[in-house]
Design a protein around this motif. Sequence first.
Motif, PDB file in Angstrom:
ATOM      1  N   CYS A   1       8.647 -23.749  41.471  1.00 25.64           N
ATOM      2  CA  CYS A   1       9.408 -24.060  41.187  1.00 25.64           C
ATOM      3  C   CYS A   1       9.991 -25.584  41.207  1.00 25.64           C
ATOM      4  O   CYS A   1      10.590 -25.992  39.822  1.00 25.64           O
ATOM      5  CB  CYS A   1      10.682 -23.431  41.987  1.00 25.64           C
ATOM      6  SG  CYS A   1      10.881 -21.805  41.368  1.00 25.64           S
ATOM      7  N   HIS A   2       8.782 -25.937  42.454  1.00 24.54           N
ATOM      8  CA  HIS A   2       9.200 -27.879  42.040  1.00 24.54           C
ATOM      9  C   HIS A   2       8.625 -28.534  41.208  1.00 24.54           C
ATOM     10  O   HIS A   2       8.847 -29.412  40.135  1.00 24.54           O
ATOM     11  CB  HIS A   2       9.139 -27.868  43.394  1.00 24.54           C
ATOM     12  CG  HIS A   2      10.342 -28.034  44.351  1.00 24.54           C
ATOM     13  ND1 HIS A   2      11.276 -28.832  44.320  1.00 24.54           N
ATOM     14  CD2 HIS A   2       9.895 -27.497  45.655  1.00 24.54           C
ATOM     15  CE1 HIS A   2      12.363 -28.757  45.320  1.00 24.54           C
ATOM     16  NE2 HIS A   2      11.145 -27.118  45.892  1.00 24.54           N
TER      17      HIS A   2
ATOM     18  N   TYR B   1      15.080 -22.282  37.321  1.00 21.93           N
ATOM     19  CA  TYR B   1      13.621 -23.743  38.170  1.00 21.93           C
ATOM     20  C   TYR B   1      15.228 -23.121  39.284  1.00 21.93           C
ATOM     21  O   TYR B   1      14.785 -22.567  40.392  1.00 21.93           O
ATOM     22  CB  TYR B   1      14.024 -24.267  37.351  1.00 21.93           C
ATOM     23  CG  TYR B   1      12.354 -23.985  37.411  1.00 21.93           C
ATOM     24  CD1 TYR B   1      11.032 -23.497  37.001  1.00 21.93           C
ATOM     25  CD2 TYR B   1      12.131 -24.855  35.480  1.00 21.93           C
ATOM     26  CE1 TYR B   1      10.214 -23.675  36.316  1.00 21.93           C
ATOM     27  CE2 TYR B   1      11.594 -24.865  34.951  1.00 21.93           C
ATOM     28  CZ  TYR B   1      10.159 -24.642  35.144  1.00 21.93           C
ATOM     29  OH  TYR B   1       9.209 -24.299  34.242  1.00 21.93           O
ATOM     30  N   ARG B   2      16.341 -23.234  39.422  1.00 22.92           N
ATOM     31  CA  ARG B   2      17.126 -23.421  40.599  1.00 22.92           C
ATOM     32  C   ARG B   2      17.237 -22.732  41.094  1.00 22.92           C
ATOM     33  O   ARG B   2      17.377 -22.082  42.389  1.00 22.92           O
ATOM     34  CB  ARG B   2      17.974 -24.513  40.089  1.00 22.92           C
ATOM     35  CG  ARG B   2      17.849 -26.168  40.184  1.00 22.92           C
ATOM     36  CD  ARG B   2      18.966 -27.039  39.948  1.00 22.92           C
ATOM     37  NE  ARG B   2      18.667 -28.197  39.539  1.00 22.92           N
ATOM     38  CZ  ARG B   2      18.638 -28.903  41.120  1.00 22.92           C
ATOM     39  NH1 ARG B   2      17.933 -28.119  42.222  1.00 22.92           N
ATOM     40  NH2 ARG B   2      17.840 -30.198  40.405  1.00 22.92           N
TER      41      ARG B   2
ATOM     42  N   VAL C   1       8.242 -21.593  45.309  1.00 24.60           N
ATOM     43  CA  VAL C   1       9.131 -22.556  46.009  1.00 24.60           C
ATOM     44  C   VAL C   1       8.205 -23.351  45.088  1.00 24.60           C
ATOM     45  O   VAL C   1       8.854 -24.320  44.676  1.00 24.60           O
ATOM     46  CB  VAL C   1       9.293 -22.253  47.492  1.00 24.60           C
ATOM     47  CG1 VAL C   1      10.134 -24.321  47.641  1.00 24.60           C
ATOM     48  CG2 VAL C   1       9.908 -21.779  47.715  1.00 24.60           C
TER      49      VAL C   1
ATOM     50  N   GLU D   1      13.785 -19.146  47.611  1.00 26.30           N
ATOM     51  CA  GLU D   1      13.337 -20.594  49.068  1.00 26.30           C
ATOM     52  C   GLU D   1      13.901 -19.290  50.091  1.00 26.30           C
ATOM     53  O   GLU D   1      13.897 -19.099  51.408  1.00 26.30           O
ATOM     54  CB  GLU D   1      14.341 -20.961  49.404  1.00 26.30           C
ATOM     55  CG  GLU D   1      13.484 -22.596  48.437  1.00 26.30           C
ATOM     56  CD  GLU D   1      14.876 -24.084  48.650  1.00 26.30           C
ATOM     57  OE1 GLU D   1      16.049 -23.916  48.680  1.00 26.30           O
ATOM     58  OE2 GLU D   1      13.938 -24.908  48.865  1.00 26.30           O
TER      59      GLU D   1
ATOM     60  N   LEU E   1      14.650 -20.915  43.028  1.00 31.10           N
ATOM     61  CA  LEU E   1      13.963 -21.462  43.754  1.00 31.10           C
ATOM     62  C   LEU E   1      15.024 -21.445  45.170  1.00 31.10           C
ATOM     63  O   LEU E   1      14.540 -20.800  45.948  1.00 31.10           O
ATOM     64  CB  LEU E   1      14.443 -23.519  43.719  1.00 31.10           C
ATOM     65  CG  LEU E   1      14.106 -24.152  44.882  1.00 31.10           C
ATOM     66  CD1 LEU E   1      12.249 -24.280  45.217  1.00 31.10           C
ATOM     67  CD2 LEU E   1      13.954 -25.074  43.883  1.00 31.10           C
TER      68      LEU E   1
ATOM     69  N   ARG F   1      11.805 -17.794  37.642  1.00 29.34           N
ATOM     70  CA  ARG F   1      10.822 -18.856  37.421  1.00 29.34           C
ATOM     71  C   ARG F   1      10.085 -18.907  36.043  1.00 29.34           C
ATOM     72  O   ARG F   1      10.077 -20.020  35.081  1.00 29.34           O
ATOM     73  CB  ARG F   1      10.102 -19.178  38.379  1.00 29.34           C
ATOM     74  CG  ARG F   1       9.306 -20.311  38.403  1.00 29.34           C
ATOM     75  CD  ARG F   1       7.201 -19.697  39.134  1.00 29.34           C
ATOM     76  NE  ARG F   1       6.550 -20.687  38.056  1.00 29.34           N
ATOM     77  CZ  ARG F   1       5.071 -20.272  37.615  1.00 29.34           C
ATOM     78  NH1 ARG F   1       5.575 -19.237  37.069  1.00 29.34           N
ATOM     79  NH2 ARG F   1       5.041 -21.081  37.353  1.00 29.34           N
TER      80      ARG F   1
ATOM     81  N   HIS G   1      10.615 -33.506  42.353  1.00 29.13           N
ATOM     82  CA  HIS G   1      10.012 -32.557  42.288  1.00 29.13           C
ATOM     83  C   HIS G   1       9.064 -32.544  42.546  1.00 29.13           C
ATOM     84  O   HIS G   1       7.995 -31.576  43.069  1.00 29.13           O
ATOM     85  CB  HIS G   1      10.748 -31.897  41.414  1.00 29.13           C
ATOM     86  CG  HIS G   1      12.113 -31.419  41.408  1.00 29.13           C
ATOM     87  ND1 HIS G   1      12.545 -30.577  42.131  1.00 29.13           N
ATOM     88  CD2 HIS G   1      13.579 -31.692  40.620  1.00 29.13           C
ATOM     89  CE1 HIS G   1      13.948 -30.172  42.720  1.00 29.13           C
ATOM     90  NE2 HIS G   1      14.064 -31.458  41.644  1.00 29.13           N
TER      91      HIS G   1
END
Length: 167
Positions: free
Chosen positions: A123-124, A104-105, A120, A112, A108, A85, A143
């Motif tokens: 990250c969104h 970020y993904r 989480v 999760e 994430l 992150r 997001h």
Amino acid sequence: MLHTGSLGYVYARSGRIAEGIPLLEHTLSATETMGFGNYQPPFLVYLGEAYVLADRLEDALAFAGRALTFARERGQRPYEAWALRLLGEVTARRDPPEHADGHYRDALVLAEELGMRPLVAHCHLGLGKFYRSTGKREQAQEHLATATTLYREMDMRFWLEQAEAEL
């Protein structure tokens, strides 16, 4: 010593960056000197985040990379997620913001998997800001709405205000 680093992080996050960074640097140096390798990844991430707040992006990038390497070497998956992150945060602020969404993904997915709901949400939020800055409004709204919902569910008021301000 570890409490000093935690205080440094709190100082940095609360706007007292100039006071927080030296405390974090001291703590990280002490963990290295004393051989407390398991404590290095979180303090590398904390210091990297403080450097982002101080707009010292090259330093932040270096510490994010170190944190990721240490976390992976030690099998510390939660800190790996935080380091990813942080890489997203740093690269999103660079010109051009290469690979930010990928970092970020990756963070994430790992967050999760590990049930790290606050991460989480962060990250969104990061993805929402990133997509907005790159002109992808629909993805940004999606997001940011998810981050807002998660922060509200967890009663994370400070972060909820941050996410709502981005909507």
